[in-house]
Design a protein around this motif. Sequence first.
Motif, PDB file in Angstrom:
ATOM      1  N   SER A 151       0.833  -1.196   0.000  1.00 45.83           N
ATOM      2  CA  SER A 151       0.000   0.000   0.000  1.00 45.83           C
ATOM      3  C   SER A 151       0.866   1.243   0.000  1.00 45.83           C
ATOM      4  CB  SER A 151      -0.894  -0.004   1.253  1.00 45.83           C
ATOM      5  OG  SER A 151      -1.503   1.257   1.420  1.00 45.83           O
ATOM      6  N   GLN A 152       0.440   2.235  -0.761  1.00 49.32           N
ATOM      7  CA  GLN A 152       1.136   3.520  -0.795  1.00 49.32           C
ATOM      8  C   GLN A 152       0.627   4.433   0.324  1.00 49.32           C
ATOM      9  OE1 GLN A 152       3.558   4.188  -3.282  1.00 49.32           O
ATOM     10  NE2 GLN A 152       3.225   2.023  -3.607  1.00 49.32           N
ATOM     11  N   GLU A 153      -0.433   3.977   0.991  1.00 50.12           N
ATOM     12  CA  GLU A 153      -1.108   4.794   1.996  1.00 50.12           C
ATOM     13  C   GLU A 153      -0.149   5.334   3.051  1.00 50.12           C
ATOM     14  OE1 GLU A 153      -4.241   6.818   3.173  1.00 50.12           O
ATOM     15  OE2 GLU A 153      -4.458   5.299   1.612  1.00 50.12           O
ATOM     16  N   GLY A 154      -0.092   6.656   3.161  1.00 47.66           N
ATOM     17  CA  GLY A 154       0.696   7.291   4.211  1.00 47.66           C
ATOM     18  C   GLY A 154       2.192   7.361   3.948  1.00 47.66           C
ATOM     19  N   LEU A 155       2.665   6.763   2.873  1.00 45.95           N
ATOM     20  CA  LEU A 155       4.111   6.734   2.625  1.00 45.95           C
ATOM     21  C   LEU A 155       4.674   8.113   2.300  1.00 45.95           C
ATOM     22  CD1 LEU A 155       4.966   3.491   0.665  1.00 45.95           C
ATOM     23  CD2 LEU A 155       5.583   4.103   2.978  1.00 45.95           C
ATOM     24  N   ARG A 156       3.976   8.850   1.446  1.00 49.12           N
ATOM     25  CA  ARG A 156       4.495  10.173   1.089  1.00 49.12           C
ATOM     26  C   ARG A 156       4.583  11.063   2.334  1.00 49.12           C
ATOM     27  NH1 ARG A 156       1.469  13.233  -3.431  1.00 49.12           N
ATOM     28  NH2 ARG A 156       0.487  14.500  -1.863  1.00 49.12           N
ATOM     29  N   ALA A 157       3.568  11.009   3.181  1.00 53.36           N
ATOM     30  CA  ALA A 157       3.584  11.821   4.407  1.00 53.36           C
ATOM     31  C   ALA A 157       4.761  11.423   5.289  1.00 53.36           C
ATOM     32  CB  ALA A 157       2.264  11.651   5.167  1.00 53.36           C
ATOM     33  N   ARG A 158       5.056  10.139   5.378  1.00 54.80           N
ATOM     34  CA  ARG A 158       6.172   9.664   6.201  1.00 54.80           C
ATOM     35  C   ARG A 158       7.509  10.124   5.592  1.00 54.80           C
ATOM     36  NH1 ARG A 158       8.617   9.274  10.286  1.00 54.80           N
ATOM     37  NH2 ARG A 158       9.827   7.451  10.823  1.00 54.80           N
TER      38      ARG A 158
END
Length: 176
Positions: A151-158
């Motif tokens: 999942s790409q979910e939340g990766l950019r924010a991290r």
Amino acid sequence: MSDSTTARPVVLDVWCELQCPDCRSALEDLRALRERYGDRLELRLRHFPLEKHKHSFAAAQAAEEAAEQGKGWPYVEATLARTEELAAKGEPFLLEVARELGLDAEELDTALVDGRHILVVDADHAEGKAIGVTGTPTYVIDDQRLDGGKSQEGLRARIEEIADRLLAEADSGSGA
């Protein structure tokens, strides 16, 4: 000992496979990161071809040749945008993308035949395995591995959180 005029960019290693639909979905995040940070964040393509995608190893070599010709990321993005075509057409598709981008397609073809980029691709793959990369995309920033294959979910924010912290530390350390 850092140069006070120019802070070194934060490096984000992007372990990628050019026939991977998950890597294609990650393109939007990579573009957003590039837009937000500009040259303060160095996106470094690392190859992790997967056996289940039979053209991924050739695509990684083609991307290296495209980089030699000055269009590495445009080539990566153009190839990832059309993973189904790569799966269906194989190496002729890699040459087609090269021509579309104005690259020397004959030289790219020669590079695929003579294998001049195999060692780079193999070294990336070996290093990826050594640090625990099992799928793509996987990101490494500040020695932290972030797996995006499921999942790409939340990766950019991290990634942004880590990059912001590293850049702030660099800024506070370089103004002395």
